[in-house]
Design a protein around this motif. Structure first.
Motif, mmCIF file in Angstrom:
data_model
loop_
_atom_site.group_PDB
_atom_site.id
_atom_site.type_symbol
_atom_site.label_atom_id
_atom_site.label_comp_id
_atom_site.label_asym_id
_atom_site.label_seq_id
_atom_site.Cartn_x
_atom_site.Cartn_y
_atom_site.Cartn_z
ATOM 1 N N ALA A 108 0.824 -1.219 0.000
ATOM 2 C CA ALA A 108 0.000 0.000 0.000
ATOM 3 C C ALA A 108 0.854 1.264 0.000
ATOM 4 C CB ALA A 108 -0.931 0.001 1.217
ATOM 5 N N ARG A 109 2.137 1.159 0.400
ATOM 6 C CA ARG A 109 3.026 2.319 0.397
ATOM 7 C C ARG A 109 3.245 2.838 -1.021
ATOM 8 N NH1 ARG A 109 7.601 -0.350 4.437
ATOM 9 N NH2 ARG A 109 6.248 -0.483 6.301
ATOM 10 N N LEU A 110 3.081 1.956 -1.983
ATOM 11 C CA LEU A 110 3.254 2.335 -3.384
ATOM 12 C C LEU A 110 2.294 3.466 -3.757
ATOM 13 C CD1 LEU A 110 4.873 1.202 -5.904
ATOM 14 C CD2 LEU A 110 2.779 -0.055 -6.463
ATOM 15 N N SER A 111 1.049 3.357 -3.320
ATOM 16 C CA SER A 111 0.024 4.343 -3.671
ATOM 17 C C SER A 111 -0.090 5.460 -2.646
ATOM 18 C CB SER A 111 -1.347 3.655 -3.792
ATOM 19 O OG SER A 111 -1.288 2.525 -4.613
ATOM 20 N N PHE A 112 -0.037 5.112 -1.370
ATOM 21 C CA PHE A 112 -0.349 6.068 -0.306
ATOM 22 C C PHE A 112 0.877 6.708 0.329
ATOM 23 C CE2 PHE A 112 -4.221 3.695 -0.753
ATOM 24 C CZ PHE A 112 -5.222 4.616 -0.482
ATOM 25 N N GLY A 113 2.066 6.216 0.003
ATOM 26 C CA GLY A 113 3.272 6.731 0.623
ATOM 27 C C GLY A 113 3.706 5.856 1.779
ATOM 28 N N VAL A 114 4.977 5.932 2.115
ATOM 29 C CA VAL A 114 5.533 5.036 3.123
ATOM 30 C C VAL A 114 4.903 5.229 4.498
ATOM 31 C CG1 VAL A 114 7.733 4.707 1.926
ATOM 32 C CG2 VAL A 114 7.450 6.656 3.494
ATOM 33 N N GLY A 426 13.137 9.762 -1.311
ATOM 34 C CA GLY A 426 12.652 8.439 -1.661
ATOM 35 C C GLY A 426 11.486 8.498 -2.633
ATOM 36 N N ARG A 427 11.422 7.524 -3.526
ATOM 37 C CA ARG A 427 10.408 7.528 -4.576
ATOM 38 C C ARG A 427 8.988 7.555 -4.011
ATOM 39 N NH1 ARG A 427 10.731 5.588 -9.935
ATOM 40 N NH2 ARG A 427 12.831 4.872 -9.442
ATOM 41 N N TYR A 428 8.758 6.905 -2.870
ATOM 42 C CA TYR A 428 7.413 6.818 -2.319
ATOM 43 C C TYR A 428 7.245 7.621 -1.035
ATOM 44 C CZ TYR A 428 7.833 3.010 -5.608
ATOM 45 O OH TYR A 428 8.091 2.275 -6.744
ATOM 46 N N SER A 429 8.111 8.598 -0.843
ATOM 47 C CA SER A 429 7.958 9.501 0.306
ATOM 48 C C SER A 429 6.905 10.578 0.032
ATOM 49 C CB SER A 429 9.296 10.164 0.647
ATOM 50 O OG SER A 429 10.188 9.241 1.214
ATOM 51 N N TYR A 430 6.760 10.935 -1.232
ATOM 52 C CA TYR A 430 5.767 11.930 -1.636
ATOM 53 C C TYR A 430 5.894 13.197 -0.788
ATOM 54 C CZ TYR A 430 3.829 7.910 -4.087
ATOM 55 O OH TYR A 430 3.672 6.811 -4.903
ATOM 56 N N HIS A 431 4.805 13.598 -0.111
ATOM 57 C CA HIS A 431 4.829 14.810 0.725
ATOM 58 C C HIS A 431 4.855 14.385 2.182
ATOM 59 C CE1 HIS A 431 4.142 18.929 1.957
ATOM 60 N NE2 HIS A 431 3.094 18.541 2.674
ATOM 61 N N ARG A 432 6.060 14.444 2.786
ATOM 62 C CA ARG A 432 6.234 14.033 4.181
ATOM 63 C C ARG A 432 5.741 12.609 4.429
ATOM 64 N NH1 ARG A 432 4.492 19.543 7.541
ATOM 65 N NH2 ARG A 432 6.079 20.914 6.584
ATOM 66 N N GLY A 433 5.973 11.742 3.465
ATOM 67 C CA GLY A 433 5.644 10.328 3.616
ATOM 68 C C GLY A 433 4.249 9.940 3.173
ATOM 69 N N VAL A 471 -14.588 1.837 -8.839
ATOM 70 C CA VAL A 471 -14.531 2.705 -10.018
ATOM 71 C C VAL A 471 -14.220 4.144 -9.613
ATOM 72 C CG1 VAL A 471 -15.855 3.669 -11.937
ATOM 73 C CG2 VAL A 471 -16.079 1.238 -11.350
ATOM 74 N N ALA A 472 -14.917 4.638 -8.576
ATOM 75 C CA ALA A 472 -14.703 6.025 -8.145
ATOM 76 C C ALA A 472 -13.302 6.215 -7.588
ATOM 77 C CB ALA A 472 -15.747 6.409 -7.094
ATOM 78 N N GLY A 473 -12.846 5.280 -6.751
ATOM 79 C CA GLY A 473 -11.515 5.398 -6.168
ATOM 80 C C GLY A 473 -10.427 5.393 -7.220
ATOM 81 N N GLY A 474 -10.508 4.441 -8.171
ATOM 82 C CA GLY A 474 -9.493 4.366 -9.217
ATOM 83 C C GLY A 474 -9.503 5.580 -10.129
ATOM 84 N N ALA A 475 -10.709 6.016 -10.530
ATOM 85 C CA ALA A 475 -10.817 7.152 -11.445
ATOM 86 C C ALA A 475 -10.326 8.447 -10.794
ATOM 87 C CB ALA A 475 -12.265 7.312 -11.905
ATOM 88 N N LEU A 476 -10.721 8.675 -9.548
ATOM 89 C CA LEU A 476 -10.310 9.899 -8.863
ATOM 90 C C LEU A 476 -8.810 9.914 -8.592
ATOM 91 C CD1 LEU A 476 -13.278 10.373 -6.357
ATOM 92 C CD2 LEU A 476 -12.737 11.775 -8.374
ATOM 93 N N TYR A 477 -8.239 8.751 -8.324
ATOM 94 C CA TYR A 477 -6.801 8.683 -8.097
ATOM 95 C C TYR A 477 -6.033 9.014 -9.380
ATOM 96 C CZ TYR A 477 -2.143 6.922 -7.126
ATOM 97 O OH TYR A 477 -0.778 6.813 -6.984
ATOM 98 N N LEU A 478 -6.458 8.428 -10.487
ATOM 99 C CA LEU A 478 -5.797 8.715 -11.756
ATOM 100 C C LEU A 478 -5.956 10.181 -12.135
ATOM 101 C CD1 LEU A 478 -6.794 5.537 -13.821
ATOM 102 C CD2 LEU A 478 -4.583 6.036 -12.750
ATOM 103 N N LEU A 479 -7.123 10.762 -11.836
ATOM 104 C CA LEU A 479 -7.344 12.182 -12.109
ATOM 105 C C LEU A 479 -6.414 13.044 -11.260
ATOM 106 C CD1 LEU A 479 -8.963 14.456 -13.465
ATOM 107 C CD2 LEU A 479 -10.630 14.251 -11.584
ATOM 108 N N ALA A 480 -6.273 12.673 -9.981
ATOM 109 C CA ALA A 480 -5.390 13.433 -9.085
ATOM 110 C C ALA A 480 -3.944 13.362 -9.566
ATOM 111 C CB ALA A 480 -5.501 12.886 -7.666
ATOM 112 N N GLU A 481 -3.524 12.200 -10.049
ATOM 113 C CA GLU A 481 -2.153 12.050 -10.543
ATOM 114 C C GLU A 481 -1.936 12.843 -11.833
ATOM 115 O OE1 GLU A 481 0.725 10.505 -9.584
ATOM 116 O OE2 GLU A 481 -0.195 10.290 -7.610
#
Length: 503
Positions: A108-114, A426-433, A471-481
């Motif tokens: 889950a760190r891949l998507s949400f950060g470490v 780190g690649r999956y640190s994003y914003h403060r982890g 569907v909503a979670g995946g679509a909104l995540y891709l939109l945010a990215e």
């Protein structure tokens, strides 16, 4: 002369060393990437599925679809359609976990950060702990039935109440509670061995129960039996589709954290074969047997018996009652450890890896399942539906976000080492982890899913809350990215399939 049996090493309480570049805030030996020989092969996953399906909950769920107005054969069709969707989801999550070789909270760190990955891990843990306690309580009722039959004098232990349960109830509950903890305390290899034994044995016991009930109705059942008035064609189709997605929701939690098990598989082919045999073939067969038992019980008692414990009480032979009780209690132990114990053990370890191991996480799970007094939880439909059901409704958005991230955004590429690095670069640190896009997508899609699940005006859509969330979670995540890229794809990724065998 056979070779002496060896005991697999139990998970360590804390790692003695942390690999270079890994953070002690993110790593211990239980959360580490897979190393060595993979042990969960096709047969093990097949048995895993037998343990997962053959339970009080599995039977009660399947027969509970009678309330939708479906006949026996229509229930089988509905569940089969749901199984096809589950097969797709379990293969996707299982393959991703196998390639990365890490458990669910690390994946889950891949998507949400470490650090942000603690959110999905804790949401999954809350649901699992609650159902772990409830399943243990339901199994203890079967053990009580046996105790009262074998030792009539134990009736005196049911005449008083201590914190909402009789002394005999406490004894039965704590015996099962301790037995499950003992298995998990020995580690994942002990879980695998229990699953390999329990699954086939429980199948035999359930088949025997079906034969016993069929014999009492002269081997004749009505597959068109229904509990309510007949439905029109449109209403029947709607009920079948609703039943299919309710089947998906029933196992949505285990599907989310399937990487906890599949990461120990040697290849994706083993996962697909294990899922096909255990979910598609075995799952459909179990539903058939459950419906047979329910229809036969309806012919005996006037309505389908939704609780197998009620059928067990009709058994006059103490020997047969003992076998039936062991089967029911064993099924609860199997499903609890497989579906409701392993996941929170890893999830709690993910909170503070330097202080909490898989073993310690299991102890925390067991203690919490006792503290919440699940007999009170189970007796409150409001609590079950709105608290556990509400948190469970977020499983769909989590699944959608993680699958969209891994397969659509990253195309199966992942830097495993960076999953254990809390360095700002780190690649999956994003914003403060934490990945703000994933959290925002979870909040928005979760709110939508909760509205669908609980708003009276949307009651007709409630069975579809899982797919709406995905569907909503995946679509909104891709939109945010797309709008605000997290930046984790900019530094030359390494394909995950190259990593596990070479670590």
């Amino acid at each position: 002369m056979s070779a002496p049996e060896t005991t697999p090493p139990a998970p360590q309480s804390a790692p003695s060393t942390v690999p270079a570049g890994f953070s002690p805030r993110l790593y211990n030996e239980d959360l580490a990437p897979r190393t060595g020989e993979a042990s969960w092969r096709t047969w093990d996953l097949f048995c895993w599925w037998m343990s997962a399906w053959h339970s009080l909950a599995g039977y009660t769920f399947a027969i509970g679809l009678l309330v939708l107005g479906l006949t026996g054969w229509q229930i089988v069709v509905a569940v089969f359609l749901g199984i096809l969707v589950l097969l797709w989801g379990f293969n996707l999550m299982g393959t991703a976990g196998q390639r990365a070789g890490v458990p669910f909270p690390v994946f889950a760190r891949l998507s949400f950060g470490v650090l942000g990955a603690k959110v999905p891990a804790l949401l999954r843990a809350v649901v699992a702990v609650a159902w772990y306690g409830i399943q243990t309580y339901l199994a203890s009722l079967a053990v009580m039935t046996l105790a009262l039959k074998v030792w009539p004098g134990s009736e005196t232990l049911t005449q008083t109440q201590v914190l909402g349960m009789s002394p005999l109830g406490w004894i039965c509950f704590l015996v099962l509670w301790a037995a499950q903890l003992a298995v998990l305390y020995r580690g994942m290899e002990a879980v695998r061995k229990l699953s390999d034994v329990a699954g086939p044995v429980l199948w035999i016991a359930i088949a025997a129960l079906a034969v016993w009930v069929l014999a009492r109705v002269d081997w004749s059942i009505d597959w068109n039996h229904r509990e309510g008035p007949a439905l029109g064609t449109g209403a029947t189709v709607s009920a079948v589709v609703s039943g299919a997605f309710l089947t998906v929701a029933f196992l949505a939690g285990p599907m989310l954290n399937f990487a906890d098990f599949s990461r120990n598989s040697p290849d994706a082919k083993s996962i697909r074969r294990g899922n096909s045999l255990g979910l598609l073939l075995n799952g459909t067969a179990f539903v058939l047997v459950s419906v047979v038992i329910a229809i036969a019980s309806a012919q005996l008692h006037g309505q389908a018996v939704t609780d197998p414990v009620e059928l067990v009480r009709d058994i006059d032979s103490v020997a047969l009652l003992l076998i039936a009780t062991v089967a029911i209690a064993g099924s609860a132990v199997g499903i609890n450890i497989i579906l409701n114990f392993v996941s929170p053990a890893y999830d709690f370890a993910n909170i503070a890896p330097s202080r909490i191991s898989f073993r310690t996480g299991g102890v925390i799970t067991a203690v919490l399942s006792l503290v919440i007094m699940p007999w009170h939880l189970y007796s409150s439909p409001v609590m079950v539906n709105y608290f556990i059901g509400g948190v469970g409704a977020l499983i769909g958005p989590l699944f959608g976000i993680m699958i969209a991230d891994y397969y659509l955004l990253r195309r199966g590429h992942v830097e495993v080492d960076d999953l254990y690095s809390d360095a700002p670069t780190g690649r999956y640190s994003y914003h403060r982890g934490t990945n703000p896009g994933a959290i925002a997508a979870l909040v928005a899609s979760g709110a939508l899913t909760l509205l669908v699940a609980f708003l009276p005006g949307l009651a007709a859509l409630a069975p579809y809350s899982w797919v709406v969330g995905v569907v909503a979670g995946g679509a909104l995540y891709l939109l945010a990215e797309k709008v605000h890229p997290s930046g984790s794809l900019t530094a030359g990724p390494v394909h995950a399939a190259e990593l596990p065998a070479q670590r």
